[in-house]
Design a protein around this motif. Structure first.
Motif, PDB file in Angstrom:
ATOM      1  N   UNK A   1       0.844  -1.198   0.000  1.00 60.07           N
ATOM      2  CA  UNK A   1       0.000   0.000   0.000  1.00 60.07           C
ATOM      3  C   UNK A   1       0.881   1.252   0.000  1.00 60.07           C
ATOM      4  N   UNK A   2       0.817   2.035  -1.070  1.00 61.85           N
ATOM      5  CA  UNK A   2       1.670   3.219  -1.173  1.00 61.85           C
ATOM      6  C   UNK A   2       1.250   4.335  -0.209  1.00 61.85           C
ATOM      7  N   UNK A   3       0.112   4.157   0.476  1.00 63.64           N
ATOM      8  CA  UNK A   3      -0.293   5.138   1.491  1.00 63.64           C
ATOM      9  C   UNK A   3       0.219   4.748   2.880  1.00 63.64           C
ATOM     10  N   UNK A   4       0.985   3.670   2.950  1.00 64.43           N
ATOM     11  CA  UNK A   4       1.531   3.177   4.217  1.00 64.43           C
ATOM     12  C   UNK A   4       2.972   3.651   4.349  1.00 64.43           C
ATOM     13  N   UNK A   5       3.228   4.535   5.285  1.00 60.04           N
ATOM     14  CA  UNK A   5       4.556   5.107   5.479  1.00 60.04           C
ATOM     15  C   UNK A   5       5.612   4.037   5.715  1.00 60.04           C
ATOM     16  N   UNK A   6       5.314   3.058   6.554  1.00 57.66           N
ATOM     17  CA  UNK A   6       6.285   2.021   6.886  1.00 57.66           C
ATOM     18  C   UNK A   6       6.619   1.156   5.667  1.00 57.66           C
ATOM     19  N   UNK A   7       5.625   0.895   4.829  1.00 51.77           N
ATOM     20  CA  UNK A   7       5.874   0.136   3.603  1.00 51.77           C
ATOM     21  C   UNK A   7       6.812   0.900   2.683  1.00 51.77           C
TER      22      UNK A   7
END
Length: 222
Positions: free
Chosen positions: A53-59
């Motif tokens: 998920x590109x909206x997930x900072x940790x990812x």
């Protein structure tokens, strides 16, 4: 060769093509998408591909986006997703963030959040196709932003026997001449006299604004 690290977030047709083109010039590319199939399609030629998920900072951090020189947010259909991805890229210290936008409202929001550049591939493609269908003297044109364009054109017949000063191209066509070439492969001559009278066909390089010169060319008024 100068190598840079590019992040491509979203691997639709635009994102996949972008990732492939960057990788083909031996640049490092981190390609991310939430669809495994799309990531697999680019896996053989990018430096790193990851599903998430590109909206997930940790990812984004785990994928190495914080190491990128430039990130292109290549998904332009979901404003919330693009906005969150942009905010996270800013947090991760990415210096140059380019975002794809579907319309002017998207552009305004993304610029407000700190995007360095907004692109609209559909709009650019439509402008380029219109130009190729209508042009007369214009050989090549690059639409940069809004109504600003880099234009290469063959000196019109009506300009022969006249000087730039006589033609007054800046006032008449909103055109700023950069230089001239005697042929496509000749070096660009940027040191020129505005009072020099044109006696031969040349290739002209210029920056145009307001698309005025394009209109004159497309309608055959040159």
């Amino acid at each position: 060769m100068a190598h840079k690290i590019f992040g491509v977030l979203g691997l639709g047709i635009f994102g996949k093509t972008l990732a492939y083109e960057l990788a083909s010039f031996e640049q490092e590319v981190i390609a991310l998408d939430n669809r495994e199939k799309h990531v697999q399609e680019v896996a053989d030629y990018v430096t790193k591909g990851a599903v998430g998920d590109i909206t997930d900072l940790e990812f984004l951090k785990a994928a190495g986006i914080d190491q990128c020189d430039t990130v292109i947010i290549a998904t332009g259909n979901n404003l919330e997703a693009s906005a969150l991805a942009l905010i996270h890229c800013k947090k991760l210290g990415v210096g140059n963030i380019i975002a794809k936008a579907r319309g002017e409202n998207y552009e305004e929001v993304l610029y407000g959040l700190g995007a360095n550049q907004i692109i609209s591939p559909e709009r650019s493609a439509a402008k380029d196709l219109t130009s190729s269908l209508l042009r007369h003297s214009i050989a090549n044109i690059i639409h940069v932003e809004d109504d600003i364009s880099f234009i290469e054109f063959t000196l019109p017949e009506s300009w022969l026997g006249k000087s730039l000063a006589q033609l007054n191209v800046r006032k008449k066509y909103d055109l700023n001449i950069i230089g001239f070439r005697t042929s496509k492969t000749a070096p660009l001559e940027t040191n020129f006299n505005p009072n020099h009278v044109f006696s031969e066909k040349l290739i002209v390089n210029a920056v145009g604004s307001k698309r005025t010169f394009e209109e004159f060319d497309y309608l055959g008024y040159l």
